[in-house]
Enzyme design. Sequence first.
Site, PDB file in Angstrom:
ATOM      1  N   SER A  94      42.541  35.806  39.296  1.00  0.00           N
ATOM      2  CA  SER A  94      41.474  35.495  40.619  1.00  0.00           C
ATOM      3  C   SER A  94      41.596  34.095  41.271  1.00  0.00           C
ATOM      4  O   SER A  94      42.328  33.093  40.321  1.00  0.00           O
ATOM      5  CB  SER A  94      40.380  35.877  40.198  1.00  0.00           C
ATOM      6  OG  SER A  94      39.749  36.882  40.043  1.00  0.00           O
TER       7      SER A  94
HETATM    8  N1  SAH Z   1      39.271  37.598  35.716  1.00  0.00           N
HETATM    9  C1  SAH Z   1      40.908  37.765  35.458  1.00  0.00           C
HETATM   10  C2  SAH Z   1      41.123  38.712  37.495  1.00  0.00           C
HETATM   11  C3  SAH Z   1      41.790  40.198  36.491  1.00  0.00           C
HETATM   12  S1  SAH Z   1      41.358  41.386  37.842  1.00  0.00           S
HETATM   13  C4  SAH Z   1      41.631  36.869  35.121  1.00  0.00           C
HETATM   14  O1  SAH Z   1      41.994  35.746  35.958  1.00  0.00           O
HETATM   15  O2  SAH Z   1      42.567  36.986  35.414  1.00  0.00           O
HETATM   16  C5  SAH Z   1      40.217  42.479  37.440  1.00  0.00           C
HETATM   17  C6  SAH Z   1      40.487  43.102  36.209  1.00  0.00           C
HETATM   18  O3  SAH Z   1      40.100  43.898  35.816  1.00  0.00           O
HETATM   19  C7  SAH Z   1      41.953  43.871  35.932  1.00  0.00           C
HETATM   20  O4  SAH Z   1      42.840  43.779  34.865  1.00  0.00           O
HETATM   21  C8  SAH Z   1      41.521  45.352  35.560  1.00  0.00           C
HETATM   22  O5  SAH Z   1      42.321  46.059  34.252  1.00  0.00           O
HETATM   23  C9  SAH Z   1      40.501  45.047  35.585  1.00  0.00           C
HETATM   24  N2  SAH Z   1      39.348  46.559  35.209  1.00  0.00           N
HETATM   25  C10 SAH Z   1      39.017  47.023  36.356  1.00  0.00           C
HETATM   26  N3  SAH Z   1      38.766  48.487  36.600  1.00  0.00           N
HETATM   27  C11 SAH Z   1      37.694  48.001  34.889  1.00  0.00           C
HETATM   28  C12 SAH Z   1      36.487  48.223  34.393  1.00  0.00           C
HETATM   29  N4  SAH Z   1      36.277  50.274  34.097  1.00  0.00           N
HETATM   30  N5  SAH Z   1      36.579  47.918  32.856  1.00  0.00           N
HETATM   31  C13 SAH Z   1      37.125  46.796  32.444  1.00  0.00           C
HETATM   32  N6  SAH Z   1      38.881  45.829  33.556  1.00  0.00           N
HETATM   33  C14 SAH Z   1      38.947  46.748  34.518  1.00  0.00           C
END
Ligand code: SAH
Length: 223
Positions: free
Chosen positions: A71
């Site tokens: 993010s």
């Molecule tokens: N906070 C993270 C952002 C990752 S992007 C960082 O700082 O890197 C969002 C993430 O949410 C992705 O890795 C995606 O695989 C995950 N995601 C999407 N749907 C989800 C769900 N139902 N349960 C758990 N994770 C999920």
Amino acid sequence: MNESIQREGIGMTSLRTRRRLVDRLRLDGIQSETVLAAIQNTPRHLFIDQALAHKAYEDTALPIGQNQTISQPFVVALMTELLMQSSIPMNKVLEVGTGCGYQTAILSQLVKWVFTIERIGSLQQQARERLPGLGYRNISYLNGDGFEGWSSNQPFDGILVAAAPKEVPQTLLEQLAVGGRMVIPVGDGARQDLRIVTRTEGGFSEEIRNGVRFVPMLNGHKI
Ligand code: SAH
């Protein structure tokens, strides 16, 4: 390169570059000095591919593989600040969407214990291997579906969701402690609204903030 130099960074990953990012976040409206300090202290360049390290302290989202992104620092700072404005102490916080673990690292410096769920096992595995080595140890990991929450550890004082569902998931509302808050992007377009939901004695109250851009929250999980 020795470990502490790697962690502190040089050139485009140095403390000076990180301070510039923090100054920019402050100008853009982030007020919490504890959140800004956590951003300054967290080596974001170690959460992404080395080839992208020179962009680590720009205020942008970057690819982390598996079609997912780390993010944007402003969004991490804003969501964390909104979460921490709760009236109850943040002892147990649930994070949905571990990704590369950057937001997890920020939370781990500010709350007592982080419970983090990621649906893509291989992504979470990397975070699980990386975070303890960087000193972030107050974290429990689950490779699962965030729509189900983490019932054995509920209720949570805070819930931070890093992927956008079409509506606020009912199960997550149920796992929120009274007085606790959830910060979650909601919507099905390219942009979503950030909602701040607080659980009250009698129900829930909600505030809506400006548009944000997140990957969609998807059902199910894979190893
Ligand atoms: N906070 C993270 C952002 C990752 S992007 C960082 O700082 O890197 C969002 C993430 O949410 C992705 O890795 C995606 O695989 C995950 N995601 C999407 N749907 C989800 C769900 N139902 N349960 C758990 N994770 C999920």
